[in-house]
Design an enzyme around this catalytic site. Structure first.
Site, PDB file in Angstrom:
ATOM      1  N   VAL A 106       0.999  -9.070  -2.796  1.00 11.63           N
ATOM      2  CA  VAL A 106      -0.257  -9.119  -2.057  1.00 11.63           C
ATOM      3  C   VAL A 106      -0.879 -10.475  -2.369  1.00 11.63           C
ATOM      4  CG1 VAL A 106      -2.458  -7.998  -1.573  1.00 11.63           C
ATOM      5  CG2 VAL A 106      -0.527  -6.622  -2.389  1.00 11.63           C
TER       6      VAL A 106
ATOM      7  N   HIS B   2      -9.761  -6.994   1.872  1.00 15.69           N
ATOM      8  CA  HIS B   2      -8.523  -6.240   2.031  1.00 15.69           C
ATOM      9  C   HIS B   2      -7.628  -6.366   0.792  1.00 15.69           C
ATOM     10  CE1 HIS B   2      -5.112  -4.475   4.203  1.00 15.69           C
ATOM     11  NE2 HIS B   2      -4.381  -5.478   3.739  1.00 15.69           N
TER      12      HIS B   2
ATOM     13  N   PHE C 137       0.833  -1.204   0.000  1.00 16.36           N
ATOM     14  CA  PHE C 137       0.000   0.000   0.000  1.00 16.36           C
ATOM     15  C   PHE C 137       0.871   1.259   0.000  1.00 16.36           C
ATOM     16  CE2 PHE C 137      -2.534   3.314   2.068  1.00 16.36           C
ATOM     17  CZ  PHE C 137      -3.697   3.259   1.328  1.00 16.36           C
TER      18      PHE C 137
ATOM     19  N   PHE D 119       6.380  -1.931 -12.956  1.00 13.08           N
ATOM     20  CA  PHE D 119       5.326  -2.503 -12.127  1.00 13.08           C
ATOM     21  C   PHE D 119       5.667  -3.944 -11.770  1.00 13.08           C
ATOM     22  CE2 PHE D 119       1.152  -4.509 -11.469  1.00 13.08           C
ATOM     23  CZ  PHE D 119       0.631  -3.663 -10.510  1.00 13.08           C
TER      24      PHE D 119
END
Length: 157
Positions: A81, A88, A58, A113
């Protein structure tokens, strides 16, 4: 860039100052992603490579933006993630992805990325660039950042 059909990139990044911004969760996966990115940047002869760690995925966009504003020519954003039993996962993935896109667009600095968004830890390990992995997303993210840097450098003269 992903797996089958990915281009083979050869970039001379002499003179490029690159930040690898990497989250701290999932140590084994992150170690592989970071190693892959560092190897790609070394192969391209980037002049300076700095590793900056974040608490999690995040936080990647804010730290990536700060690096871009501090004069880095490219940023390689790496994180993991893994889906759990709550929404979430969706929120973190969407916020980090959108944020990293905005960093590149707002600053004009390429952002590679390398955020893995996986259903399982096994999927993440398969993409981490480890000895048993099928893919090396850290390397791919670094190559994408450098390829974009080279293109922008040529366009900007």
């Amino acid at each position: 860039m992903s797996g089958h059909g990915a281009p083979s990139l050869t970039i001379d990044a002499s003179g490029a100052k690159v930040a690898i911004v990497a989250s701290s969760w999932h140590t084994t996966v992150m170690d592989g992603l970071i190693a892959g990115a560092q190897l790609a940047l070394a192969d391209a002869r980037a002049s300076q490579v700095d590793l900056v760690r974040t608490a999690g995925s995040f936080e990647l966009p804010l730290v990536a933006k700060t690096c871009a504003q501090q004069g880095y020519d490219a940023v390689v954003a790496l994180g993991v993630v893994i889906r759990g039993g709550t929404p979430h996962f969706d929120y973190v993935c969407a916020a980090a992805t959108d944020g990293l896109s905005r960093v590149a667009l707002e600053t004009g600095v390429p952002v590679g990325f390398g955020l893995l968004t996986c259903d399982t830890e096994e999927q993440a390990l398969d993409r981490a660039g480890l000895a048993d992995s099928k893919e090396d997303k850290g390397r791919e993210a670094a190559e994408a950042a450098l390829a974009t840097w080279a293109t922008l450098s040529a366009l900007r003269g």
